[in-house]
Design a protein around this motif. Structure first.
Motif, PDB file in Angstrom:
ATOM      1  N   TYR A  16       4.260   8.012  18.194  1.00  0.00           N
ATOM      2  CA  TYR A  16       4.823   7.962  16.763  1.00  0.00           C
ATOM      3  C   TYR A  16       5.949   8.857  16.761  1.00  0.00           C
ATOM      4  O   TYR A  16       6.894   8.874  16.188  1.00  0.00           O
ATOM      5  CB  TYR A  16       3.495   8.563  16.094  1.00  0.00           C
ATOM      6  CG  TYR A  16       3.758   8.673  14.555  1.00  0.00           C
ATOM      7  CD1 TYR A  16       3.783   7.315  13.871  1.00  0.00           C
ATOM      8  CD2 TYR A  16       4.089   9.809  13.715  1.00  0.00           C
ATOM      9  CE1 TYR A  16       3.713   7.342  12.589  1.00  0.00           C
ATOM     10  CE2 TYR A  16       4.264   9.832  12.555  1.00  0.00           C
ATOM     11  CZ  TYR A  16       4.225   8.626  11.943  1.00  0.00           C
ATOM     12  OH  TYR A  16       4.146   8.403  10.627  1.00  0.00           O
TER      13      TYR A  16
ATOM     14  N   ILE B 260       3.173   4.607   0.354  1.00  0.00           N
ATOM     15  CA  ILE B 260       4.461   4.801  -0.107  1.00  0.00           C
ATOM     16  C   ILE B 260       5.194   3.564  -0.354  1.00  0.00           C
ATOM     17  O   ILE B 260       6.082   3.500  -1.373  1.00  0.00           O
ATOM     18  CB  ILE B 260       5.090   5.484   1.140  1.00  0.00           C
ATOM     19  CG1 ILE B 260       4.373   7.004   1.243  1.00  0.00           C
ATOM     20  CG2 ILE B 260       6.351   5.665   0.703  1.00  0.00           C
ATOM     21  CD1 ILE B 260       4.704   7.505   2.692  1.00  0.00           C
TER      22      ILE B 260
ATOM     23  N   SER C 118       0.833  -1.137   0.114  1.00  0.00           N
ATOM     24  CA  SER C 118      -0.210   0.007   0.057  1.00  0.00           C
ATOM     25  C   SER C 118       0.898   1.357  -0.212  1.00  0.00           C
ATOM     26  O   SER C 118       2.141   1.072   0.298  1.00  0.00           O
ATOM     27  CB  SER C 118      -0.919   0.212   1.106  1.00  0.00           C
ATOM     28  OG  SER C 118      -1.695   1.132   1.493  1.00  0.00           O
TER      29      SER C 118
ATOM     30  N   ARG D 189      -3.812   5.110   4.145  1.00  0.00           N
ATOM     31  CA  ARG D 189      -4.108   5.414   5.786  1.00  0.00           C
ATOM     32  C   ARG D 189      -4.538   6.954   6.039  1.00  0.00           C
ATOM     33  O   ARG D 189      -4.974   7.082   7.109  1.00  0.00           O
ATOM     34  CB  ARG D 189      -2.908   4.768   6.399  1.00  0.00           C
ATOM     35  CG  ARG D 189      -1.631   5.975   6.374  1.00  0.00           C
ATOM     36  CD  ARG D 189      -0.843   5.493   7.743  1.00  0.00           C
ATOM     37  NE  ARG D 189      -0.254   3.827   7.558  1.00  0.00           N
ATOM     38  CZ  ARG D 189       0.854   3.776   8.262  1.00  0.00           C
ATOM     39  NH1 ARG D 189       1.838   4.476   8.915  1.00  0.00           N
ATOM     40  NH2 ARG D 189       1.198   2.428   8.177  1.00  0.00           N
TER      41      ARG D 189
ATOM     42  N   ASN E 203      10.108   0.749   5.232  1.00  0.00           N
ATOM     43  CA  ASN E 203       9.128   1.586   5.360  1.00  0.00           C
ATOM     44  C   ASN E 203       7.798   1.183   6.017  1.00  0.00           C
ATOM     45  O   ASN E 203       7.265   2.225   6.422  1.00  0.00           O
ATOM     46  CB  ASN E 203       8.588   1.388   3.700  1.00  0.00           C
ATOM     47  CG  ASN E 203       7.250   2.027   3.435  1.00  0.00           C
ATOM     48  OD1 ASN E 203       7.021   3.403   3.590  1.00  0.00           O
ATOM     49  ND2 ASN E 203       6.054   1.324   3.167  1.00  0.00           N
TER      50      ASN E 203
ATOM     51  N   ASP F 176       4.689  -7.565   2.863  1.00  0.00           N
ATOM     52  CA  ASP F 176       3.620  -6.918   3.557  1.00  0.00           C
ATOM     53  C   ASP F 176       2.967  -8.097   4.445  1.00  0.00           C
ATOM     54  O   ASP F 176       3.072  -9.134   4.201  1.00  0.00           O
ATOM     55  CB  ASP F 176       2.632  -6.277   2.796  1.00  0.00           C
ATOM     56  CG  ASP F 176       1.915  -5.112   3.206  1.00  0.00           C
ATOM     57  OD1 ASP F 176       2.135  -3.977   2.842  1.00  0.00           O
ATOM     58  OD2 ASP F 176       0.906  -5.312   3.993  1.00  0.00           O
TER      59      ASP F 176
ATOM     60  N   THR G  34      -1.967   8.777   1.154  1.00  0.00           N
ATOM     61  CA  THR G  34      -1.979   7.209   1.075  1.00  0.00           C
ATOM     62  C   THR G  34      -3.409   6.871   1.540  1.00  0.00           C
ATOM     63  O   THR G  34      -4.011   7.652   2.204  1.00  0.00           O
ATOM     64  CB  THR G  34      -0.652   6.747   1.488  1.00  0.00           C
ATOM     65  OG1 THR G  34      -0.981   7.151   3.190  1.00  0.00           O
ATOM     66  CG2 THR G  34       0.457   7.190   0.943  1.00  0.00           C
TER      67      THR G  34
ATOM     68  N   ILE H 143       1.368  12.785   3.335  1.00  0.00           N
ATOM     69  CA  ILE H 143       1.423  12.166   1.799  1.00  0.00           C
ATOM     70  C   ILE H 143       0.042  11.485   1.898  1.00  0.00           C
ATOM     71  O   ILE H 143      -0.380  10.887   2.670  1.00  0.00           O
ATOM     72  CB  ILE H 143       2.583  11.039   1.802  1.00  0.00           C
ATOM     73  CG1 ILE H 143       3.994  11.655   2.296  1.00  0.00           C
ATOM     74  CG2 ILE H 143       2.599  10.433   0.204  1.00  0.00           C
ATOM     75  CD1 ILE H 143       4.624  12.828   1.254  1.00  0.00           C
TER      76      ILE H 143
HETATM   77  P1  NAP Z   1      -0.082   2.800   4.464  1.00  0.00           P
HETATM   78  O1  NAP Z   1      -0.871   3.039   2.867  1.00  0.00           O
HETATM   79  O2  NAP Z   1      -0.770   1.972   5.455  1.00  0.00           O
HETATM   80  O3  NAP Z   1       0.789   1.324   3.835  1.00  0.00           O
HETATM   81  C1  NAP Z   1       1.696   0.828   5.069  1.00  0.00           C
HETATM   82  C2  NAP Z   1       1.662  -0.764   4.605  1.00  0.00           C
HETATM   83  O4  NAP Z   1       2.633  -1.475   5.641  1.00  0.00           O
HETATM   84  C3  NAP Z   1       0.246  -1.578   4.708  1.00  0.00           C
HETATM   85  O5  NAP Z   1       0.214  -2.329   3.561  1.00  0.00           O
HETATM   86  C4  NAP Z   1       0.418  -2.302   6.101  1.00  0.00           C
HETATM   87  O6  NAP Z   1      -0.370  -3.082   6.095  1.00  0.00           O
HETATM   88  C5  NAP Z   1       1.780  -2.726   6.007  1.00  0.00           C
HETATM   89  N1  NAP Z   1       2.343  -2.724   7.371  1.00  0.00           N
HETATM   90  C6  NAP Z   1       2.002  -2.393   8.603  1.00  0.00           C
HETATM   91  N2  NAP Z   1       2.844  -2.894   9.704  1.00  0.00           N
HETATM   92  C7  NAP Z   1       3.395  -3.908   9.087  1.00  0.00           C
HETATM   93  C8  NAP Z   1       4.273  -4.954   9.675  1.00  0.00           C
HETATM   94  N3  NAP Z   1       4.280  -4.898  10.900  1.00  0.00           N
HETATM   95  N4  NAP Z   1       4.618  -5.746   8.573  1.00  0.00           N
HETATM   96  C9  NAP Z   1       4.654  -5.871   7.389  1.00  0.00           C
HETATM   97  N5  NAP Z   1       3.899  -4.870   6.759  1.00  0.00           N
HETATM   98  C10 NAP Z   1       2.972  -3.827   7.605  1.00  0.00           C
HETATM   99  O7  NAP Z   1       0.860   3.676   4.949  1.00  0.00           O
HETATM  100  P2  NAP Z   1       1.782   4.758   4.353  1.00  0.00           P
HETATM  101  O8  NAP Z   1       1.131   6.000   4.468  1.00  0.00           O
HETATM  102  O9  NAP Z   1       2.085   4.405   2.972  1.00  0.00           O
HETATM  103  O10 NAP Z   1       2.876   4.887   5.281  1.00  0.00           O
HETATM  104  C11 NAP Z   1       4.148   4.131   4.907  1.00  0.00           C
HETATM  105  C12 NAP Z   1       5.303   4.551   5.931  1.00  0.00           C
HETATM  106  O11 NAP Z   1       5.668   6.314   5.751  1.00  0.00           O
HETATM  107  C13 NAP Z   1       5.146   4.297   7.334  1.00  0.00           C
HETATM  108  O12 NAP Z   1       6.150   4.173   8.082  1.00  0.00           O
HETATM  109  C14 NAP Z   1       4.696   5.926   7.870  1.00  0.00           C
HETATM  110  O13 NAP Z   1       4.745   6.083   9.182  1.00  0.00           O
HETATM  111  C15 NAP Z   1       5.558   6.751   7.204  1.00  0.00           C
HETATM  112  N6  NAP Z   1       4.938   8.112   6.841  1.00  0.00           N
HETATM  113  C16 NAP Z   1       3.681   8.425   6.383  1.00  0.00           C
HETATM  114  C17 NAP Z   1       3.163   9.611   6.228  1.00  0.00           C
HETATM  115  C18 NAP Z   1       1.749   9.989   5.240  1.00  0.00           C
HETATM  116  O14 NAP Z   1       1.505  11.033   5.442  1.00  0.00           O
HETATM  117  N7  NAP Z   1       1.477   8.881   4.634  1.00  0.00           N
HETATM  118  C19 NAP Z   1       4.005  10.576   6.651  1.00  0.00           C
HETATM  119  C20 NAP Z   1       5.026  10.415   7.451  1.00  0.00           C
HETATM  120  C21 NAP Z   1       5.670   9.106   7.254  1.00  0.00           C
HETATM  121  P3  NAP Z   1      -1.590  -3.088   6.876  1.00  0.00           P
HETATM  122  O15 NAP Z   1      -2.578  -2.403   5.909  1.00  0.00           O
HETATM  123  O16 NAP Z   1      -2.461  -4.578   6.937  1.00  0.00           O
HETATM  124  O17 NAP Z   1      -1.651  -2.566   7.996  1.00  0.00           O
END
Ligand code: NAP
Length: 240
Positions: A146, A20, A18, A182, A88, A39, A180, A178
């Motif tokens: 966080y 990023i 999902s 979530r 990630n 994942d 995404t 970003i």
């Molecule tokens: P996302 O769309 O929810 O994607 C994260 C993916 O990681 C999901 O498929 C999730 O699976 C999987 N995941 C979670 N825990 C896991 C684990 N223990 N083992 C394996 N896979 C796991 O999130 P995103 O927004 O792309 O975020 C990705 C990263 O960027 C995170 O570290 C987040 O903190 C960071 N970040 C995001 C933002 C933003 O604004 N989006 C900003 C700053 C930092 P499930 O859906 O099944 O949980």
């Protein structure tokens, strides 16, 4: 854009089902890398791999919880020699978690996956990029765990950069807001709208904005970049 990678080298991307992580996996495949996409969610990770293959890329899926050392060891051995690692995956800041458990899930997992990879003896020129957040080192947020966990990822990255180079390079990215899956609810909220209005770029980031920065930092183009924490936030932290 091939970023100067050697075709067929393997990259592991955690959380590639999902957002990023998925964008990084797709862009890495287009840049000629073989992608080991990890994942928790089986359907999501199979969909990422199918998309890469349909695009002519090379990818294998691993259903692996990065908090489970046995699953990490299995996924790493299935991946073969791994040149590039992207840590990630991590829990969403909106989750209500016990502070210590959340730190383990946020930064303990990054350390555990990286250590397991280092034990395989990555080839010269290998690199890791860890995904932190502006919420770690630049701004405060409602979530204590966080903010603390993402700052700890930056500290761990500096440890790697100074104690593991020149064998590997280590850098981190601090994404801003970003868009995404979530963040869907947040994007629609008043706070989400106001963040976009106050961002110098007047938009939320795209997952590809982060993916491009990650691949650059991993690539030979960044051969002398080691230990940085790069905000990818449209310039938002500069306005704070
Ligand atoms: P996302 O769309 O929810 O994607 C994260 C993916 O990681 C999901 O498929 C999730 O699976 C999987 N995941 C979670 N825990 C896991 C684990 N223990 N083992 C394996 N896979 C796991 O999130 P995103 O927004 O792309 O975020 C990705 C990263 O960027 C995170 O570290 C987040 O903190 C960071 N970040 C995001 C933002 C933003 O604004 N989006 C900003 C700053 C930092 P499930 O859906 O099944 O949980």
């Amino acid at each position: 854009m091939d970023f100067g990678f050697t075709r067929g080298d393997t990259i592991v991307v955690t959380g590639a089902g999902s957002g990023i992580g998925k964008a990084i996996a797709l862009m890495a495949a287009r840049a000629g890398l073989r992608v080991s996409a990890w994942d928790l969610a089986e359907a999501a990770i199979l969909a990422t791999v199918a998309e890469i293959q349909a695009d002519g890329g090379d990818a294998v899926a691993a259903v692996a919880d990065i908090g489970d050392p046995a699953a990490v060891a299995r996924a790493l051995s299935e991946a073969g020699p791994v040149r590039y690692l992207v840590n990630n995956a991590g829990p969403a800041s909106s989750r209500e978690l016990d502070f210590n458990d959340a730190l383990a899930a946020t930064v303990g997992t990054v350390q555990a996956v990286t250590d397991a990879w280092l034990r395989t003896g990555p080839a010269e020129g290998s690199a890791v990029v860890n995904i932190a957040s502006v919420a770690g080192n630049y701004v405060g947020t409602d979530s204590a765990w966080y903010s603390a966990g993402k700052a700890a990822i930056a500290g761990y990255t500096r440890h790697l950069a100074t104690r593991r180079a020149p064998a590997i390079r280590a850098n981190a990215i601090a994404p801003g807001f970003i868009a995404t899956p979530r963040m869907t609810g947040f994007a629609a909220s008043e706070l989400g709208q106001s963040l976009v209005e106050r961002n110098p770029m007047r938009r939320a980031g795209h997952a590809d904005d982060v993916a491009g920065a990650v691949l650059f930092l991993l690539s030979p183009l960044a051969a002398y970049i080691n230990g940085v924490l790069l905000p990818v936030d449209g310039g938002w932290v500069v306005t704070q």
